[in-house]
Write a protein that holds these residues in place. Structure first.
Motif: not given
Length: 376
Positions: A321-349
């Motif tokens: 098994v190889d667990v690393n950062e890779e994923g789809t760029e499309a998903a990363a792009a949409t996620a970035a937009v949401m992060m700008l809007r959410c300023a509340r404190i997020s739980p940590r894992f």
């Protein structure tokens, strides 16, 4: 609950507990791949040999043995289907000594239910060539990731039946981790020992829950296509991972990871980048679990061959098994937009101490892989 899913899940967690007795070691294996390979052997077992195998594989719950093999047939077809957004390669094969005259009914059933061949080799006078042949076959089946499955001393002229089982998986995350945010951080191997890891970071919306009875956070990270998930069980820092391993049963696993019991929330995820390649000689493990007859000269494999004295010489399992950062760029792009809007404190894992992880096939609830990451 589907009886075969329950049997496979129970076997998966029994195996996790047995392989995990040495608490400090990393673990990684594929219970589904492994139970399907053993079920192929079970197909040819009779009498007490079959009874022990049914007990260890938890197949005694699954009703008629014909149902078991048909269940595996549909499960393997579903999991190994083409056109998925992940790569999963399983290699299952029985290699038998050619002088044992294997029954054509057995060989046909292996092909029909397990997409697997029973291949006859000349171990008696060509053990080395037989070993090379098996290793080459496995390497081809696993995209060259698993080589030298059998070591030079694994087979000899007395070998009469070898079960080979290898699996290779590669999947991209549905939501990618950004490589720029991966940083070296300490991983707490134990109370007194830390080791550096490359810690990935991602802030996004994931399903998550907390199980109070074992003081453990559970996080679900879907792979692209959402047909597979990685489920991570991370105990609180002052809770020993052994507590979780002792408590876990298949019923509890299903209960704890039920989608309707999870909260979908924005969370900051810290997960180490890691690679595991594990190799298990399963004979002693299976004997300790109660399946000793299959490895004795008195084994009853009369459903496989009319020749008496046939027994399992070797059972090997290798996984990568190889667990690393890779994923789809499309998903990363949409996620970035949401992060700008959410300023509340997020739980940590923050997976900076030992945890369990499972890769689950969503449609069948099957546990494809089980792992424990306890030391980089």
């Amino acid at each position: 609950m589907d009886p075969l899913a329950e049997a496979n899940g129970t076997f998966a967690l029994d195996l996790l507990k047995t392989l995990g007795k040495d608490n400090s070691k990393n673990l990684f294996f594929s219970p589904m791949s492994f139970s399907s390979a053993l079920a192929m052997v079970f197909l040819g077992a009779k009498g007490n040999t079959a009874a022990q195998m049914a007990q260890v594989l938890s197949l005694n719950k699954s009703g008629d043995s014909r149902d078991v093999h048909q269940g595996f047939q549909s499960l393997l077809t579903e999991v190994n289907k083409t056109g998925t957004q992940y790569l999963l390669r399983t290699a299952n094969r029985l290699f038998g000594e050619q002088s044992c005259d294997f029954l054509s009914t057995f060989k046909d059933a292996c092909r029909k239910f397990y997409h697997a061949e029973m291949e006859e080799l000349d171990f008696v006078s060509a053990a080395k060539e037989s070993r090379n042949h098996i290793n080459t076959w496995v390497a081809e089946k696993t995209e060259g990731k698993i080589v030298e499955l059998l070591s030079p001393d694994a087979v000899n002229s007395l070998t009469n039946l070898v079960l080979v089982n290898a699996i290779y998986f590669k999947g991209n995350w549905d939501k990618q981790f950004n490589k720029q945010q991966t940083k070296e951080r300490p991983f707490k191997v134990s109370k007194n020992e830390q080791k550096p890891v490359q810690m990935m970071f991602k802030k996004s919306t994931f399903k998550m829950t907390y199980i109070g009875e074992i003081f453990t956070q559970i996080l679900v990270l879907p792979y692209v296509g959402k047909e597979l998930n990685m489920i991570i069980m991370l105990p609180d820092e002052n809770t020993d991972l052994r507590t979780v391993e002792k408590e876990i049963t298949y019923e509890k696993f299903i209960d704890w990871t039920r989608p309707d019991m999870m909260d979908e929330e924005e969370v900051e995820v810290f997960l180490p980048r890691f690679k595991l390649e594990e190799n298990y000689d399963m004979k002693n493990v299976l004997c300790s679990m109660g399946m000793s007859d299959a490895f004795e000269p008195g084994a009853d494999f009369s459903g496989m061959s009319s020749k008496r004295g046939l027994f399992l010489s070797k059972v090997v399992h290798k996984s990568f098994v190889d667990v690393n950062e890779e994923g789809t760029e499309a998903a990363a792009a949409t996620a970035a937009v949401m992060m700008l809007r959410c300023a509340r404190i997020s739980p940590r894992f923050c997976a900076d101490h030992p945890f369990l992880f499972f890769i689950q096939h969503c449609k069948t609830n099957g546990i494809l892989f089980c792992g424990r990451f306890s030391s980089p």
